[in-house]
Design a protein around this motif. Structure first.
Motif: not given
Length: 116
Positions: A18-19, A22, A25-26, A28-30, A32
């Motif tokens: 996920g990192l 990230s 993609s924002g 994916a950051a959310s 993660t």
């Protein structure tokens, strides 16, 4: 304890992936930082307690208790249920807890010299 070990491994691997995602993609950051990293910390805590007490049930109970306390504290402080996992200032403590719990597990499961 096998299930707790698997849970830590799965969440940790997914958090790392996920990192990496990230960066692109924002969303994916959310996911993660909002779910994977906190769950890695909770699972690591559960595993550390289970190894230290030699009881998977006690470890699982400690993990659930830690998560409930985190959610309740976040809800009380922020007035919303999601505050405990969307609060950016909690990310570092989650990572520190996960690392400390991993160190406890490694220490508790190390081979003992002179014992057979």
């Amino acid at each position: 304890m096998v299930l707790l070990t698997r849970a830590v491994a799965v969440f940790a691997l997914n958090a790392v992936l996920g990192l990496l995602a990230s960066v692109a993609s924002g969303e994916a950051a959310s996911l993660t930082f909002g779910w994977l990293i906190p769950m890695t910390a909770v699972c690591a805590l559960a595993l550390a307690v289970a190894v230290a007490t030699r009881s998977a049930g006690v470890g699982a109970a400690a993990g659930v208790a830690a998560w409930v306390i985190t959610v309740l504290v976040g809800q009380t402080a922020g007035g919303q249920l999601t505050a405990s996992v969307t609060n950016a200032s909690a990310y570092l403590p989650y990572l520190v807890v996960a690392a400390c719990c991993a160190a406890i597990v490694i220490y508790a499961t190390r081979p003992q010299r002179g014992l057979q």
